[in-house]
Write a protein that holds these residues in place. Sequence first.
Motif, PDB file in Angstrom:
ATOM      1  N   MET A 162       0.827  -1.208   0.000  1.00 24.09           N
ATOM      2  CA  MET A 162       0.000   0.000   0.000  1.00 24.09           C
ATOM      3  C   MET A 162       0.859   1.255   0.000  1.00 24.09           C
ATOM      4  SD  MET A 162      -3.314  -0.738   2.421  1.00 24.09           S
ATOM      5  CE  MET A 162      -3.917   0.934   2.200  1.00 24.09           C
ATOM      6  N   THR A 163       2.014   1.189   0.645  1.00 24.09           N
ATOM      7  CA  THR A 163       2.904   2.341   0.703  1.00 24.09           C
ATOM      8  C   THR A 163       3.620   2.558  -0.620  1.00 24.09           C
ATOM      9  OG1 THR A 163       3.227   1.989   3.069  1.00 24.09           O
ATOM     10  CG2 THR A 163       4.877   3.329   1.939  1.00 24.09           C
ATOM     11  N   GLU A 164       4.136   1.502  -1.201  1.00 25.21           N
ATOM     12  CA  GLU A 164       4.938   1.633  -2.415  1.00 25.21           C
ATOM     13  C   GLU A 164       4.105   1.564  -3.703  1.00 25.21           C
ATOM     14  OE1 GLU A 164       7.935  -1.393  -2.041  1.00 25.21           O
ATOM     15  OE2 GLU A 164       9.015  -0.271  -0.491  1.00 25.21           O
ATOM     16  N   ASP A 165       3.078   0.723  -3.720  1.00 26.74           N
ATOM     17  CA  ASP A 165       2.302   0.483  -4.940  1.00 26.74           C
ATOM     18  C   ASP A 165       0.882   1.047  -4.873  1.00 26.74           C
ATOM     19  OD1 ASP A 165       4.559  -1.003  -5.753  1.00 26.74           O
ATOM     20  OD2 ASP A 165       3.719  -2.842  -4.899  1.00 26.74           O
ATOM     21  N   LEU A 166       0.521   1.606  -3.726  1.00 23.11           N
ATOM     22  CA  LEU A 166      -0.779   2.221  -3.476  1.00 23.11           C
ATOM     23  C   LEU A 166      -1.944   1.238  -3.391  1.00 23.11           C
ATOM     24  CD1 LEU A 166      -0.496   5.427  -5.695  1.00 23.11           C
ATOM     25  CD2 LEU A 166       0.228   5.089  -3.325  1.00 23.11           C
TER      26      LEU A 166
END
Length: 81
Positions: free
Chosen positions: A18-22
């Motif tokens: 979720m942080t890197e790829d949303l």
Amino acid sequence: QSGLKPLARAVLKAAREMTEDLAISDPTYAVLESGLDSECLTDLVLTIGFYNGVVRILASLEIDVEEGYLKYLDEFPLPAE
């Protein structure tokens, strides 16, 4: 390989995705869905999303870590980019 159970690894992987790829990937979501009820899964996704939002706000406003917490960054440093 860590000693964490598959569900715990999936929680950490979901946070990273979720942080890197949303978004959480389908395979990771499937592991979470098999180990969490819908309320817990929703809480997890919301918590990760809110944390990411707070981090982005703090970074945009250039609000740094409070003095009392700096020792934790020394003990548990953030990964290098």
